[in-house]
Every structure is written in C-alpha cells, then in structure tokens.
Scaffold this motif. Structure first.
Motif, PDB file in Angstrom:
ATOM      1  N   HIS A   1      39.357  97.564  63.007  1.00  0.00           N
ATOM      2  CA  HIS A   1      39.597  96.171  62.650  1.00  0.00           C
ATOM      3  C   HIS A   1      38.922  95.872  61.304  1.00  0.00           C
ATOM      4  O   HIS A   1      37.787  96.336  61.064  1.00  0.00           O
ATOM      5  CB  HIS A   1      39.009  95.233  63.704  1.00  0.00           C
ATOM      6  CG  HIS A   1      39.776  95.179  64.979  1.00  0.00           C
ATOM      7  ND1 HIS A   1      39.533  96.024  66.030  1.00  0.00           N
ATOM      8  CD2 HIS A   1      40.789  94.357  65.380  1.00  0.00           C
ATOM      9  CE1 HIS A   1      40.351  95.742  67.032  1.00  0.00           C
ATOM     10  NE2 HIS A   1      41.128  94.744  66.666  1.00  0.00           N
TER      11      HIS A   1
ATOM     12  N   MET B   1      45.132  84.944  66.641  1.00  0.00           N
ATOM     13  CA  MET B   1      46.032  85.740  67.474  1.00  0.00           C
ATOM     14  C   MET B   1      46.961  84.837  68.280  1.00  0.00           C
ATOM     15  O   MET B   1      48.164  85.125  68.429  1.00  0.00           O
ATOM     16  CB  MET B   1      45.221  86.637  68.411  1.00  0.00           C
ATOM     17  CG  MET B   1      44.461  87.755  67.721  1.00  0.00           C
ATOM     18  SD  MET B   1      45.572  88.978  66.963  1.00  0.00           S
ATOM     19  CE  MET B   1      46.429  89.612  68.404  1.00  0.00           C
TER      20      MET B   1
ATOM     21  N   ALA C   1      43.304  86.835  76.095  1.00  0.00           N
ATOM     22  CA  ALA C   1      44.198  87.659  75.289  1.00  0.00           C
ATOM     23  C   ALA C   1      45.480  88.012  76.017  1.00  0.00           C
ATOM     24  O   ALA C   1      46.516  88.251  75.385  1.00  0.00           O
ATOM     25  CB  ALA C   1      43.481  88.935  74.852  1.00  0.00           C
TER      26      ALA C   1
ATOM     27  N   ARG D   1      40.536  84.978  67.911  1.00  0.00           N
ATOM     28  CA  ARG D   1      41.459  84.761  69.018  1.00  0.00           C
ATOM     29  C   ARG D   1      42.417  83.596  68.738  1.00  0.00           C
ATOM     30  O   ARG D   1      43.563  83.602  69.187  1.00  0.00           O
ATOM     31  CB  ARG D   1      40.693  84.501  70.314  1.00  0.00           C
ATOM     32  CG  ARG D   1      40.065  85.758  70.906  1.00  0.00           C
ATOM     33  CD  ARG D   1      39.214  85.465  72.124  1.00  0.00           C
ATOM     34  NE  ARG D   1      38.656  86.702  72.657  1.00  0.00           N
ATOM     35  CZ  ARG D   1      39.168  87.375  73.684  1.00  0.00           C
ATOM     36  NH1 ARG D   1      40.244  86.906  74.310  1.00  0.00           N
ATOM     37  NH2 ARG D   1      38.601  88.484  74.111  1.00  0.00           N
TER      38      ARG D   1
ATOM     39  N   THR E   1      51.092  85.072  67.533  1.00  0.00           N
ATOM     40  CA  THR E   1      51.967  85.580  68.594  1.00  0.00           C
ATOM     41  C   THR E   1      52.856  84.495  69.184  1.00  0.00           C
ATOM     42  O   THR E   1      53.678  84.781  70.057  1.00  0.00           O
ATOM     43  CB  THR E   1      51.134  86.184  69.739  1.00  0.00           C
ATOM     44  OG1 THR E   1      50.220  85.198  70.236  1.00  0.00           O
ATOM     45  CG2 THR E   1      50.356  87.410  69.274  1.00  0.00           C
TER      46      THR E   1
ATOM     47  N   MET F   1      49.093  88.450  74.168  1.00  0.00           N
ATOM     48  CA  MET F   1      49.524  89.832  73.952  1.00  0.00           C
ATOM     49  C   MET F   1      50.859  90.095  74.661  1.00  0.00           C
ATOM     50  O   MET F   1      51.713  90.818  74.147  1.00  0.00           O
ATOM     51  CB  MET F   1      48.459  90.811  74.424  1.00  0.00           C
ATOM     52  CG  MET F   1      47.168  90.784  73.604  1.00  0.00           C
ATOM     53  SD  MET F   1      47.384  91.084  71.826  1.00  0.00           S
ATOM     54  CE  MET F   1      47.826  92.827  71.820  1.00  0.00           C
TER      55      MET F   1
ATOM     56  N   THR G   1      37.411  90.295  69.116  1.00  0.00           N
ATOM     57  CA  THR G   1      38.452  89.684  68.286  1.00  0.00           C
ATOM     58  C   THR G   1      39.615  89.136  69.094  1.00  0.00           C
ATOM     59  O   THR G   1      40.346  88.267  68.615  1.00  0.00           O
ATOM     60  CB  THR G   1      39.026  90.707  67.290  1.00  0.00           C
ATOM     61  OG1 THR G   1      39.636  91.774  68.034  1.00  0.00           O
ATOM     62  CG2 THR G   1      37.942  91.264  66.375  1.00  0.00           C
TER      63      THR G   1
ATOM     64  N   ASP H   1      42.066  91.033  69.707  1.00  0.00           N
ATOM     65  CA  ASP H   1      43.184  91.799  69.150  1.00  0.00           C
ATOM     66  C   ASP H   1      43.185  93.185  69.790  1.00  0.00           C
ATOM     67  O   ASP H   1      42.388  94.047  69.431  1.00  0.00           O
ATOM     68  CB  ASP H   1      43.027  91.907  67.634  1.00  0.00           C
ATOM     69  CG  ASP H   1      44.177  92.650  66.968  1.00  0.00           C
ATOM     70  OD1 ASP H   1      45.070  93.132  67.689  1.00  0.00           O
ATOM     71  OD2 ASP H   1      44.158  92.756  65.728  1.00  0.00           O
ATOM     72  N   TYR H   2      44.117  93.378  70.737  1.00  0.00           N
ATOM     73  CA  TYR H   2      44.211  94.657  71.444  1.00  0.00           C
ATOM     74  C   TYR H   2      45.409  95.481  70.969  1.00  0.00           C
ATOM     75  O   TYR H   2      45.945  96.282  71.723  1.00  0.00           O
ATOM     76  CB  TYR H   2      44.315  94.417  72.953  1.00  0.00           C
ATOM     77  CG  TYR H   2      43.048  93.875  73.568  1.00  0.00           C
ATOM     78  CD1 TYR H   2      42.000  94.721  73.909  1.00  0.00           C
ATOM     79  CD2 TYR H   2      42.891  92.507  73.798  1.00  0.00           C
ATOM     80  CE1 TYR H   2      40.833  94.224  74.487  1.00  0.00           C
ATOM     81  CE2 TYR H   2      41.733  92.006  74.367  1.00  0.00           C
ATOM     82  CZ  TYR H   2      40.710  92.859  74.716  1.00  0.00           C
ATOM     83  OH  TYR H   2      39.553  92.368  75.272  1.00  0.00           O
ATOM     84  N   ASN H   3      45.808  95.262  69.742  1.00  0.00           N
ATOM     85  CA  ASN H   3      46.887  96.062  69.172  1.00  0.00           C
ATOM     86  C   ASN H   3      46.514  97.538  69.282  1.00  0.00           C
ATOM     87  O   ASN H   3      45.426  97.959  68.862  1.00  0.00           O
ATOM     88  CB  ASN H   3      47.090  95.670  67.703  1.00  0.00           C
ATOM     89  CG  ASN H   3      48.301  96.325  67.074  1.00  0.00           C
ATOM     90  OD1 ASN H   3      48.792  97.353  67.544  1.00  0.00           O
ATOM     91  ND2 ASN H   3      48.785  95.731  65.995  1.00  0.00           N
TER      92      ASN H   3
ATOM     93  N   GLY I   1      37.633  95.058  70.317  1.00  0.00           N
ATOM     94  CA  GLY I   1      38.858  94.313  70.576  1.00  0.00           C
ATOM     95  C   GLY I   1      38.608  93.121  71.481  1.00  0.00           C
ATOM     96  O   GLY I   1      39.256  92.084  71.340  1.00  0.00           O
TER      97      GLY I   1
END
Length: 306
Positions: A226, A87, A16, A84, A91, A20, A202, A204-206, A199
């Motif tokens: 999520h 993501m 990630a 992932r 991104t 990210m 997924t 996804d560390y938003n 997180g």
C-alpha cells in the motif's frame, strides 16, 4: 439534471465487507467527473494496540525512543485509518468508474496541529470536481479531520483512471513532482509480513496488495505494498524537521507522488535532500534495480497550511 449529494454516514469503523462485495458487482455507471458523494465517520478513537502495530509496520516507531509512549498521532495515521471512507466512495455504484481501474497517484497531507492519541476524530471525505487529463481522468478526494470541532488535519488524495473523457482540462497545480532528490541516505529490504493486518488498517483488501499469484494476473511480478505503508517506511528514515518558528504546534505538510509499484520483499534505497530555511526534506524511494523512483515526496514544516 443535478443529483443530490449522496451522504454515507458511519458511527463506527466502516466495514470493508459491504464495499468490497459491492466493488465486484457489475453496475451501470453514469460518467460524471464530479459525482456528489460524501462520507463521514464520527468519534473514532485510536486503539492503542492498532497504533503500536501501525508504527511498527510502517517503521515510524524508529523515530522515537522505544521506552516512551507516544502522546500524539503520526501524520500518516488519519491518512491510513481514514482511507476506509475513500474505499466506500470509490466502490459505490454512483462513482463513475470501477475501483479496479483506479490508481492512487498523489497524496497531499496537512497536519494543522498535533492530535492527541486519546482524541475523538471526526472524519469527512468528499469528492472534488474531477478533471480530464491526457489518457484519462483524475479525481480528488478531500478528507478533513476535526477534533472537538476544530480542523486538525486534512488531505487531498488524487486517483487516476484511463479512458476517453473529452478534451483535457487545465492540469492540477500539484502535477509536477520534485526532480532533485539528493544523495542516498539509507537502503534496506522491505519487510515481507503484515500485509493482511495493514489491509485491516486501510480497509483496502485488494488482492494486488496480498498475493503474488493475484498480482501476476494483473501484470505485476509480485504483490505490491500500500502507498501509505511505503510512505511510512520513508518518513521513518528522514531527518527530523524543525518548524520555522521553533514551535511543535506549527503545521506539517507532506506532498507525495506515487510513480510506480513497490513489490513485496523489495530491496529499496532512499535519497534525501534537506534544507534548513524553509525546513524541508525532499526524498525519493527506488525499488530493486529501477532507475525511476517509485515514490517522490516532500515533507516540510510550515507557518501556514496554504
């Protein structure tokens, strides 16, 4: 000029950190609603500890005898752990809009056959042609999971972004959600824990999913769950389905519409309507005192994936 497909390839769980970091880097965007991007991740084998934690956190473990060991993966497992790849695509600088302006709005999942917990999963995610809609644009990411070369699972996840992209195209046939949800069958308080760990599943560390202070900066009173976790909490409380042909091998399909946020520590209530032929559960989850559902879904066993 047509661009060659950008292929992102991973032989282990996609990290990630690179994507990210990439998400916050300012880049020039090429407004292409059909960016040729694909991502694949080969030979993923589920970790038993991750699977047990996933079932516990989502509430899916309540659907089986706690004394038994699962032999097949839950319907939501590929959707969550394969996210992932989504993501990594969302991104990437080749994606036409920044991920921070993108909302997950619809999930359409089909499990063609059960996947054994010890199987090696081959994931592939591709961007399908996008479409202009009122107030913005939609992008569909199509993910497939093959086991031993055979298609076992697939999904289409739709993301929306606001903006002006021209005259609206024909809407997706999946735009309309059910409007009849049945009666209330359960109410509970969403567990306010394991946000970072989910997180990790997924990728996804938003911060909007982790911290209240960050969510308030984005206009929400509290951090948000999520969607995959919310769906698990719903599916864990649905009545069981019997496929039309009585076979456990029959495909299972989930269609879900993300209508609004579910804040951390929410009190929620689940409404469900069921039919026997075809075997279907239509459900809606309401958060706190909201009269509009946060999630609407339809789970059904089917003889085919069409």
């Amino acid at each position: 000029m047509k661009h060659a497909t950008l292929e992102l390839t991973y032989d282990h769980r996609p990290s990630a950190l690179p994507y990210m970091v990439r998400a916050v880097m300012p880049v020039r965007r090429r407004i292409d609603l059909s960016p040729p991007i694909s991502a694949n991740w080969r030979r993923h084998r589920p970790d038993p500890h991750d699977l047990a934690a996933f079932e516990r956190i989502t509430g899916l473990a309540t659907r089986r005898d706690p004394m038994t060991t699962p032999t097949t993966l839950p319907l939501l497992y590929p959707h969550t752990f394969g996210f992932r790849l989504a993501m990594a695509i969302l991104t990437h600088p080749r994606f036409p809009v920044p991920i921070w302006g993108v909302l997950q709005t619809r999930n359409h999942l089909v499990q063609h056959r059960p996947i054994a917990v010890g199987a090696a999963l081959d994931f592939e995610t591709r961007v399908r042609p996008g479409r202009v809609v009122p107030k913005g644009a939609e992008f569909d990411l199509h993910t497939t999971v093959h086991v031993d070369g055979t298609l076992a699972w697939e999904s289409v996840v739709t993301f929306f972004t606001r903006g002006r992209f021209g005259e609206p195209d024909a809407p997706s046939p999946h735009t309309r959600s059910p409007i009849e949800f049945g009666s209330r069958v359960a109410e509970w308080r969403m567990p306010d824990a394991d946000h970072v760990r989910f997180g990790r599943f997924t990728g996804d560390y938003n911060g909007i999913h982790l911290w209240d202070w960050y969510a308030r900066r984005m206009g929400f009173p509290r951090a948000l769950y999520h969607p995959q976790r919310v769906l698990g909490q719903c599916l864990g409380r649905l009545p069981g389905l019997t496929p039309r042909d009585g076979s456990a091998e029959a495909p299972l399909r989930l269609d879900a519409w993300i209508k609004g946020p579910v804040p951390h520590d929410s009190s929620v209530r689940l409404h469900v309507a069921t039919t026997i032929a075809p075997a279907t559960s239509t459900f809606a989850l309401f958060a706190d005192d909201e009269e509009r559902p946060a999630v609407v879904g339809r789970l059904h066993a089917t003889e085919s994936s069409s």
